[in-house]
Every structure is written in C-alpha cells, then in structure tokens.
Write a protein that holds these residues in place. Sequence first.
Motif, PDB file in Angstrom:
ATOM      1  N   ARG A 215       0.813  -1.219   0.000  1.00  0.00           N
ATOM      2  CA  ARG A 215       0.000   0.000   0.000  1.00  0.00           C
ATOM      3  C   ARG A 215       0.847   1.271   0.000  1.00  0.00           C
ATOM      4  NH1 ARG A 215      -4.863   2.301   2.174  1.00  0.00           N
ATOM      5  NH2 ARG A 215      -4.738   4.475   1.514  1.00  0.00           N
ATOM      6  N   LYS A 216       1.800   1.375   0.928  1.00  0.00           N
ATOM      7  CA  LYS A 216       2.584   2.605   1.017  1.00  0.00           C
ATOM      8  C   LYS A 216       3.408   2.837  -0.240  1.00  0.00           C
ATOM      9  CE  LYS A 216       3.076   3.323   6.009  1.00  0.00           C
ATOM     10  NZ  LYS A 216       2.390   2.143   6.527  1.00  0.00           N
ATOM     11  N   ALA A 217       3.967   1.767  -0.790  1.00  0.00           N
ATOM     12  CA  ALA A 217       4.768   1.910  -1.998  1.00  0.00           C
ATOM     13  C   ALA A 217       3.904   2.346  -3.176  1.00  0.00           C
ATOM     14  CB  ALA A 217       5.477   0.595  -2.322  1.00  0.00           C
ATOM     15  N   ALA A 218       2.695   1.783  -3.280  1.00  0.00           N
ATOM     16  CA  ALA A 218       1.792   2.152  -4.371  1.00  0.00           C
ATOM     17  C   ALA A 218       1.372   3.616  -4.266  1.00  0.00           C
ATOM     18  CB  ALA A 218       0.566   1.247  -4.354  1.00  0.00           C
ATOM     19  N   ASP A 219       0.961   4.019  -3.061  1.00  0.00           N
ATOM     20  CA  ASP A 219       0.559   5.420  -2.867  1.00  0.00           C
ATOM     21  C   ASP A 219       1.732   6.359  -3.125  1.00  0.00           C
ATOM     22  OD1 ASP A 219      -1.965   4.557  -2.193  1.00  0.00           O
ATOM     23  OD2 ASP A 219      -1.601   4.638  -0.034  1.00  0.00           O
ATOM     24  N   TRP A 257       9.020   7.939   3.034  1.00  0.00           N
ATOM     25  CA  TRP A 257       7.790   7.407   3.630  1.00  0.00           C
ATOM     26  C   TRP A 257       7.383   6.081   2.994  1.00  0.00           C
ATOM     27  CZ3 TRP A 257       4.802  12.701   3.258  1.00  0.00           C
ATOM     28  CH2 TRP A 257       5.378  13.602   4.178  1.00  0.00           C
ATOM     29  N   MET A 258       7.712   5.910   1.713  1.00  0.00           N
ATOM     30  CA  MET A 258       7.354   4.663   1.031  1.00  0.00           C
ATOM     31  C   MET A 258       8.014   3.464   1.695  1.00  0.00           C
ATOM     32  SD  MET A 258       7.712   5.948  -2.908  1.00  0.00           S
ATOM     33  CE  MET A 258       7.484   4.339  -3.655  1.00  0.00           C
ATOM     34  N   GLY A 259       9.165   3.684   2.325  1.00  0.00           N
ATOM     35  CA  GLY A 259       9.887   2.583   2.954  1.00  0.00           C
ATOM     36  C   GLY A 259       9.556   2.365   4.406  1.00  0.00           C
ATOM     37  N   ASP A 260       8.626   3.152   4.966  1.00  0.00           N
ATOM     38  CA  ASP A 260       8.250   2.965   6.365  1.00  0.00           C
ATOM     39  C   ASP A 260       7.631   1.588   6.579  1.00  0.00           C
ATOM     40  OD1 ASP A 260       9.078   5.471   6.997  1.00  0.00           O
ATOM     41  OD2 ASP A 260       7.088   6.364   7.128  1.00  0.00           O
TER      42      ASP A 260
END
Length: 270
Positions: A215-219, A257-260
């Motif tokens: 999800r975070k990577a896609a967003d 943030w994508m890597g959180d």
Amino acid sequence: MSGERAMTASNTKIRMRSGRLVDVLNPTIEDIDFADIAWGLARQPRFLAQSHVRIDLCTHSDFVAWLVRRRASKPTSLHADVTPFITAKARLHDAQETYVGDKATPVLNSLAARCAIVHGFMEAEVRAAWSGIKTNFDDLIDRKLSLTPPTSDERDIIKFYDKVALEIEGRIGFADWQRDDDILRSFDPKELAICFSAALRMIAEAERHAREMPRKAADGAIALTWLNHLIDDLRDGGMRTDFIAPLWEASNHVSDWMGDPDLPNIEDLL
C-alpha cells in the motif's frame, strides 16, 4: 491568513504526515508541505471510494492537467488570459483537499441545506464559509511556489475541464452513471475518444501500482508521479530552479515514507 483576521475555535488543528500540526482556520505558509499534499492526494479516493475502479485525487488532478495542457496547445486559446503556468495550476486545483478533504458535492449540498433548515443559516453563507477555508489554502499553496493566482480565464478553463474529468471518470467508474452529455458536446467524437483513452491509461496505471506493490509503496509511486509532473509543468513555464526546490525536497520525503514499516512495534505505542 489571507486577508482576514485570525479566527479562533476549538479543535481546528489537523496533524499531517510530516508531523506538522495545521490550524485549518488559520493556516500559514510554513504549514504548506508538498510531500503532505502529494501523499494526501494519492491516498484520497474520488466518489467517496464507491467507484468500481480506483480513482484517487492525484490521478484526477493529473487528468485535469492533461486536458488543460491539450486545450492550451490549440490556437483558439491564444486570445485567453492564460499564463505559462496554467497546467501547473490545473494540477494543483485540488491540492487544498489534502487539508480539508474531498467533500462530495451532494454532501456539501446536504450540509448547506441542513444548516439552513435546522440552524437558520443561509445556504449561501455555509457555502461561502467552506469556500473561504479552501481559498485560504489555495492562496498559500500558490505563494509557496511563487505562483500568481489563476486569472479569471484560467479559473474558467480549469473549472470546465474539472467538470469534463468528472463526467469521464464517472462513466469509467460506474455502470449506471447519470450522464451529462451537455458538458461533452464541445468535443468531436475522435477527440472525446482520445480523452477517454488518456483517463483509462492513468487510472489503469494507478491500479497497477495498487496490485503490484504494498500500500505505502503504491501510494508513494502515485504521489511521486504527481510531483514529477508538477515539476515539469513549472519548468516548462520558465520557473526559476530555486522556486522548485520545495518539490524536490518533497519527493525525497515521499520516497522515505514509502519505505516505512506497515505497522509499528507494539512497544513503540505503549
């Protein structure tokens, strides 16, 4: 705040992904962070998330900007009061919704009507109050990038293509969309097919990210695409490199943030 005295009310502050605490009634230019904006638009759905395909605000804004750029390249547009930054302004037209949310028109209509019936407010007063909150953020976002506010012609052009995008996205997102053919009558069939194709391509790309990435990577990928397009808009318009710096910084933050981790450790919450 923009031309108004500071107002006070309880509980008007919202916390952003960057950690900023933003007072919705009294925002400042220091509150504006394009990483927050890109992240928020990428994660906010159109149509209250009820369409059968994912349509987020980044993708919608990119589509409106695509429509405006295509229109601005036509010779008939040369007589309008349009600046070289109209595509950037189109891409930013919903940026303030990071801070106030994407209020569906029927919801806003219902709020205005209920305030009139139950509390005795004029519907126009409720709409003006809501518009004022959004305009404060619009003004600050423009100032953060040293952009002039949209001219009257630019506002009309962006508003028109925002409605075109709504109609096209609605037909893509819902099998039983209530069609408004009037808004699309200015397009010949070939041009309209090109516009539908562009919208489908952008929506499909966002859905591909959602299928293939966490999800975070896609967003984050969707947010970075929006930021990169905005940087290109400003460069094409001739903006100085140092004025674009906040967007490069924002891209770095979004990448971080994508890597959180998806969930914090329980010990960190206690």
